[in-house]
Structure formats: C-alpha cells, structure tokens
Design a protein around this motif. Structure first.
Motif, short mmCIF file in Angstrom:
data_model
loop_
_atom_site.label_atom_id
_atom_site.label_comp_id
_atom_site.label_asym_id
_atom_site.label_seq_id
_atom_site.Cartn_x
_atom_site.Cartn_y
_atom_site.Cartn_z
N THR A 205 0.82 -1.21 0.00
CA THR A 205 0.00 0.00 0.00
C THR A 205 0.86 1.27 0.00
O THR A 205 0.46 2.29 -0.57
N ALA A 206 2.02 1.21 0.64
CA ALA A 206 2.92 2.37 0.62
C ALA A 206 3.35 2.68 -0.80
O ALA A 206 3.45 3.86 -1.21
N ASP A 207 3.63 1.64 -1.59
CA ASP A 207 3.98 1.82 -3.00
C ASP A 207 2.83 2.49 -3.77
O ASP A 207 3.03 3.34 -4.63
N VAL A 208 1.59 2.06 -3.45
CA VAL A 208 0.42 2.62 -4.13
C VAL A 208 0.32 4.12 -3.85
O VAL A 208 0.11 4.94 -4.76
N VAL A 209 0.50 4.50 -2.60
CA VAL A 209 0.38 5.92 -2.23
C VAL A 209 1.49 6.74 -2.88
O VAL A 209 1.26 7.86 -3.34
N ARG A 210 2.70 6.17 -2.94
CA ARG A 210 3.79 6.90 -3.61
C ARG A 210 3.46 7.13 -5.09
O ARG A 210 3.72 8.20 -5.64
N LEU A 211 2.90 6.09 -5.73
CA LEU A 211 2.55 6.24 -7.15
C LEU A 211 1.45 7.28 -7.33
O LEU A 211 1.53 8.14 -8.23
#
Length: 794
Positions: free
Chosen positions: A762-768
């Motif tokens: 989910t952290a990757d999703v928010v960064r994207l």
C-alpha cells in the motif's frame, strides 16, 4: 556445464554449455546403493552394487538412454586422505558422487536428528518426558541443515540445471530442495517420502515445522505412499502456512507463490525380476528343502520386520500366543518364524524392543513348546536374500523342490497392519489393527483355516497387482508426473524471495512487471481524459490497519487527483456504502462503487444509484437461515450482512473444518438458489451471495461507457487492487475497445494475476498516486511525507 570426469568436446570459445544430449536423472538419498569393503591384500577400497537397493532397482523404470547419477553417503567411513581417490573411482565406475560427511556431523545428523527426533515424531511418538524420546535439540537441527547443504553442494557439482531432473528420497533430506531451488529457480525437482507423514496435531509440535514444510514445497512434485500421509501433509500446509489445495484433472496441486506443487500418491513396488532370479538359484532350492524338512507337517507363519519400536514385533508375538491359547488344536502344529532385520538406529528404545521380543518368545516357547519343538523361532542375524526368498517359495524350481505340481493352486495369505504403507494396495489381505491382539489372533486363524479356493483368489489378486505395479511402474509414473509438473517452468518469470530456509520462488507471467512511477507519470502527462479505479482495503488503506479511515496525506492526494478536470476517480470496494461514505467524507469529488458496484455514487453531492436489474433481493430470506445453520455448527464463523449481499466468514474457524464447511455451504446455497437471481462465490475464507450481474468489473464498464457516451472517451485507464474481486476490474479494462488508450492494470503484491503490473504494498500505491498528483498541480506534493506517516499506521 560439463560433468566431472567427462571431457568436453567444446573449444575455448564455447559458451560453456554441456555437450551431453542424453537424458539425465540425479538420484539423491542418504545412502548410495553400494557395498564397500577393504581388500585384505591391497588395503584398497572395493565397491559393488547393492542389488537389493531400491535406488538401484528404480533404474528399470528409466529409458535405456537415461544416464543416472547417484548422490549420497557411503555405509563406511573413508579417511580424508583417501576421499579424493575414492570419489573419482566412484564417479568413473559407478556414476556415484559421495558426500563424505564428517564423523561428528554424520552422528548428529543421522543418529541424532533423523533417528531420535524425526523418525519417532513421524511415527506419532512425542518426547513427553526424558524417558520417552529425546527433546528437540537445536544443535542436532543445525547438523541436519548442514548435512543437507553438503548434499546440495554435491548435486550442484554435477547438475545441468536446464536439462537434468533431480529425485530426492526420504526424510533425511527435507530441506535440501530449498538449497537447490535457491541456486536454480527452474530446476526440475521431485521428492518421495518413504515413511509416514504425521497428522498436523503431531507435526505442529516440531519447532522447525515451517522450515521443513517450505523445504518440501520447493519441489515440483512430492510423493507419498498413501493418501493418509498426503492428506496429513496438505493439512499441515493449510493450518501452518495458510495454503489451499485443489484437484486439477485428477492431480492434487498446491498453489505456492505462483508455482503449482503437485502431490503424488503411489506405494513403491517390488523388483519382480530380482525376486524371480533369486528364486531360481540353486542355493534357494537347497534352503527350501531344508525348511520343508525342518517344519515337516507344520503350518508356518512368516514375519519379516526391522528391529524397531514401531514395527510391532512384540504385538505380533502376543497375538500368536493368544491364537495358541484359544485354539489348542494348533498347539504343536503351528510355527511363527520371525526374521528380524538389523536395527537402523540405536538407543534405549531399540534395546527395550529387543528385550521384550526375546522375553515374549521365550515365554511362548516355555508354555507351548517341548524339548524338540519351538513354536516361535526368532532369526536375529543378517539373512541373505536367497534365504528370505526360500521362505516365500514360489517358482517352478521351488515347486519341484517342494514336490508339488507347478499348476497347483497358490494359497499363501497375507495378514498386514492397516498402518503399513502398502496396506491400501493389498485389498486381498487381511487388514488388522496391530494393537487389537484379539483381532490379530483371529485373523491369523482365518488365514490358516480359510478354504483354499478363497486363498487362491486372494493370492491371484495380489500377484496381478504386484506384478503390474512393480518398482519400474512406480518409477515411470513418478517421472511422468514430474515432467508434467515442470512443463511450465520456462513460460513464466521467476524471482527468488525470502531468506535462509524461508526461501521460495515467485513464478509469474513473463509480461508481469513492477509499475514504474516514471513510466506511468509520463503516460499520465501525455493524456487528456483519464479514468482511475482504486480498491480500498489493502490498496489505499493497509489490510492490517484497525482504523479504516483515510489519513490526511492520502486524502490530499485523492483530492488533488479529483480536482483535475481531466480525471474521473473511483474507489470500488466490497464495503457497504455507509462505511465508505463515512471514511471518504473528505473527498467531495471522489466517485464510490460500494458492495462490489451494487451502489454507485459519482461524487459526494450525487445520489446513490443501484443496479436496476437486481432490485429483487428476496433471495436473502432463503440464504440467511442456511448461513445461520452453518454458523451455529462452525465455531469461529460469522455472517456479515450487507444491503445487497450476505457473506459467511470462516477465517477464525478451524482451517480444515472451516474449509470443509465452506465447500458444503457453497454446494447447499447453489442448490437452493438455482432459480434465484443471485450468485454464490467462494473467496479467501468467505462464501458470498450477491445479486447476479454485480461485480467490480461492471463498475469499470459502466463508468467508462458513460464517459464515452458524454463524448469524452478515456485515453488513460488505471486500475489498482489487491484481491480476487479486483480481477474482474482488470479483465474489464484490459478488454476495452477504445482508440489506443494507455491501460494500466496493477495488483498489489507479487502474485498470480490478470494484471500486467504490480506494486509491492500500500505504501507503493500511495507513492505512485502522489507522483500522479504532482503531475496534476504545479506545486509538488512531498510524497516522502506520505511514506513516513503511512508506515506509522502499521
């Protein structure tokens, strides 16, 4: 890759690949199929094949062109100064690669962890107290791992990983597959267990249970002798690792990080040719005549077992004593010949078993014997193959030695323990519970008194099975299944993940790759009309988070994306509309698809739309009582009631029982809803009933078709989700027939999916999403802040 001892024809400019084109099998086992002795005159080591070894006999199932290499230990200890010479000799003359474990390591590995901890545990013996088995010893476990690593290193010395198949045998080498898979992600690797596999209640007591399960799961095919052993293994994988299995076209398969690990169930056969050749020996005929003379006028019961606490020799003797006591007419007429193979381990348990065996035999002989007759004869010495075969007695020459016609009825009978691996295959045998002394005694009597015609029919049934399902058949069957299990190795991309003995391979579609922020931002900037679909739990909010409300930073990112007039952004979730409305109240322009799209709202100020074709929800009155029945019967289960759906959860129930009940509930509901406008689906620990025609995929289709109808067809479509329900959205957007749109279907976590991209978490999703938001406004948003705040939520 070239093989030691073989000179390659390639020159110095070669790419280093092997010039060998024949098929190769590498057989790995604790012991090599060799006899070893020192020459009395030269003091040199002499080696010969062990003709009785299963590892040697299984070669009959390979094609004549197959080269077989053996990796294992010798049954003797070779001095370090001689090891290099012996290794070369064994490779040149026998195609064997010895492991040469140091003495102390061999002792801790084999006599320690294997025989004092694994062997008792696999036979349901727990170390409840110091006098009842050895407690788990971390040093012995480390020796086991070290020994397995040495075996793996020896395999790696000779393997051509793209061509060779490896077949590992038995419980001594259960973590070896992890070492091999770590070096060669696509190696063709099979394993066969030649002992029981205990139930999960027993196996789960082993402190290193996960490491052993994961080691076996690094194989492509795992073989067991019986379905019970396989069932216990599958139950352990379910309860301890959370893995589900299913039958695929008659083959049981476990999905393990994108790889299918297949389960094989087939007992090992015997080598008929070897047995028949021994029966033809003159020494066998001579021994038959001696046995006939020794037991003239008597009926003989034959037992052949290892001296081991789990073989039940003393129980057999007690049953024989009971038989003589209850049937006095058999006294003086019946003999039990018990051949005891040498013990494979040592210790107080083995000594106690031996002592009890001799005490029981002595008591029976004193009660029912005479100076010139013993009803129990215990042969406790190495017995040659020809002598054992003489007791079996069945060939033309043997018939001649016995003085009977070769076409006479065969009337031998088998009494077998129901716990022995071959018991399910020998359907004509008298199966017994060895702990039930009365039943065993009665079965012995039945075997003696049964009419010859019945005995003959049972014998013929066994003979047909044993003749057709010999060791060659077993080998061919295993190798065929291994080839089938490995056929997709090179059609997928592989990643090695995990540390140490937790290593495993993630196997996914070749087009599956991580979604680069730079790549998608570039496409985002080039496009004018964009549709963005996001799952909620596990995508923008961590699955493990107790609070499901959005944090302020994530809210800012979503509002920035929504404020760009070129964007249409939707959260599509299985959650109810009231919960989503509350959690997303700060995002006024955000569209919401609730309950998998049954309810849709284009913005906070818009009215909720419900699916027009599914207004009839009367089926819920049928479903709820059925679900209540299963909830009452399944401890740990519960029902979640949505406006448009009912969900039965069994995540907190017993894994096996919950899964079993879910299958029953699925079947039950499909029957009662056969004529109702509802569909029943099974997900991760759930059974859900929802209206027909409702899915996240239809939400995407409706939004996109509305955009097209408005004259604003999207040229950029992105969908991100983490679970099975999101696969419908991926499928929908990937099947779009729009003019050259940029399409990004992305799953969260590296796992099998219809999506072409993945993000790790989910952290990757928010960064994207932050990267896309930065492209939508002049003032950059500091995505790093999201990461700090976001991770603090875990």
């Amino acid at each position: 890759m070239t093989v030691p001892g073989i000179i390659s024809d390639s020159d110095g400019d070669s790419d280093g690949t092997s010039s060998i084109c024949c098929e190769r099998k590498i057989i790995v086992a604790n012991m090599l199929p060799l006899h070893a002795r020192r020459d009395a005159e030269t003091a040199k080591w002499r080696f010969s094949w062990d003709e009785d070894s299963l590892l040697l006999q299984l070669k009959d199932g390979f094609s004549p062109e197959t080269e077989v290499i053996y990796v294992g230990s010798l049954k003797v200890e070779v001095d370090a100064t001689e090891q290099e010479e012996v290794a070369q000799k064994l490779l040149d003359n026998f195609n064997c690669v010895p492991t040469f474990l140091p003495h102390d390591l061999q002792k801790k590995f084999y006599y320690g962890f294997c025989k004092q901890q694994l062997w008792p545990l696999f036979h349901y013996m727990l170390p409840m107290c110091p006098d009842h088995g050895d407690r788990f010893d971390r040093l012995l476990w480390q020796a086991y791992v070290s020994a397995n690593k040495i075996f793996a290193d020896k395999v790696m010395e000779v393997i051509n990983p793209e061509e060779d198949s490896i077949w590992v045998h038995d419980y001594h080498l259960m973590v070896l597959p992890t070492f091999l898979r770590k070096h060669f992600n696509r190696v063709k690797l099979g394993f066969c267990l030649h002992s029981p596999f205990p139930s999960s209640e027993i196996f789960r007591t082993l402190p290193v249970r996960d490491e052993i399960l994961k080691g076996l799961l690094n194989c492509d095919l795992i073989g067991f002798h019986t379905f019970d052993y396989a069932r216990h293994f599958l139950s352990c994988c379910s309860r301890m690792l959370g893995l589900d299995y299913e039958s695929k076209r008659g083959h049981i398969g476990l999905d393990y990080f994108g790889r299918t690990v297949y389960i094989k169930i087939l007992p090992v056969g015997i080598h008929m040719g070897r047995l028949e050749s021994v029966l033809e020996l003159s020494s066998t005929s001579t021994r038959v005549r001696e046995i006939l003379e020794q037991f003239k006028g008597k009926k003989v019961i034959l037992g052949i077992d290892d001296m081991d606490i789990f073989k039940g020799i003393s129980l057999k003797l007690l049953a024989f004593e009971q038989l003589l006591q209850q049937h006095q007419e058999l006294q003086g007429q019946l003999v039990l010949v018990q051949i005891v193979n040498p013990a494979r381990s040592s210790g107080k348990d083995v000594e106690e078993a031996k002592r009890e065996t001799y005490l029981t035999a002595r008591r029976i002989n004193e009660l029912y014997g005479s100076p010139d007759f013993e009803p129990v004869i215990v042969i406790d010495r190495p017995v040659a193959r020809y002598e054992k075969s003489a007791y079996y007695a069945g060939s033309p020459d043997i018939d001649k030695a016995r003085g009977i016609k070769s076409d006479s009825l065969r009337t031998s009978m088998l009494v077998v323990s129901e716990f022995v691996g071959c018991s399910p295959s020998l359907s004509g045998a008298l199966r017994v519970n060895p702990w039930d002394i009365d039943a065993v005694a009665e079965s012995m009597n039945l075997a003696i008194t049964m009419p010859d015609s019945e005995k003959h029919l049972r014998h013929e049934k066994h003979y047909r099975y044993v003749s057709s399902h010999d060791v060659a058949y077993w080998t061919r069957s295993f190798v065929q299944d291994l080839e089938r299990a490995c056929k997709d190795h090179y059609s997928k991309r592989c990643w090695g993940i995990g540390l140490g003995l937790g290593f495993r391979v993630l196997s996914l579609s070749p087009n599956f790759r991580k979604l680069s922020i730079d790549h998608i931002v570039s496409a985002y900037k080039r496009t004018k009309r964009r549709a963005i679909f996001l799952d909620y739990d596990g995508t923008v909010v961590p699955q493990s988070s107790i609070s499901k409300s959005l944090g302020p930073e994530v809210t800012t990112v979503l509002n920035t994306l929504c404020s760009d007039h070129r964007n249409t952004v939707f959260i599509v979730s299985g959650r109810g509309r009231s919960s989503l409305s509350e959690w997303l109240s700060s995002c006024e322009r955000l569209g919401i698809g609730a309950e998998h799209g049954y309810f849709i709202r284009w913005s906070k100020n818009s009215d909720w739309e419900s699916s027009p074709s599914t207004a009839d929800l009367e089926w819920k009155e049928i479903v709820e009582p059925v679900m209540n029945l299963y909830t009452e019967a399944t401890d740990g289960s519960n029902i979640e009631s949505k406006e448009s759906a009912l969900v039965w959860h069994h995540q907190d129930a017993d894994p096996d029982f919950g899964s079993c009940q879910a299958k029953e509930l699925l079947d039950h509901l499909e029957n009662v809803l056969a004529n109702e406008p509802a569909v029943v689906t099974r997900g991760q620990h759930i059974v859900e009933v929802k209206p027909q025609g409702v899915s996240k995929g239809l939400v995407a289709e409706k939004v996109l078709s509305t955009m097209v109808d408005r004259g604003e067809p999207p040229d950029f479509v992105m969908c991100i989700g983490d679970d099975r329900s999101d696969e419908d959205m991926f499928e929908s957007i990937l099947s779009l027939r729009l003019v050259t749109p940029e399409i990004f279907a992305c799953t969260v976590g590296r796992k099998p999916s219809k999506a072409k991209y993945y993000l790790d978490d989910t952290a990757d999703v928010v960064r994207l999403l932050g990267g896309l938001a930065n492209a939508s406004r002049p003032k950059p948003i500091h995505v790093a802040q999201f990461r700090v705040s976001f991770n603090s939520a875990f």
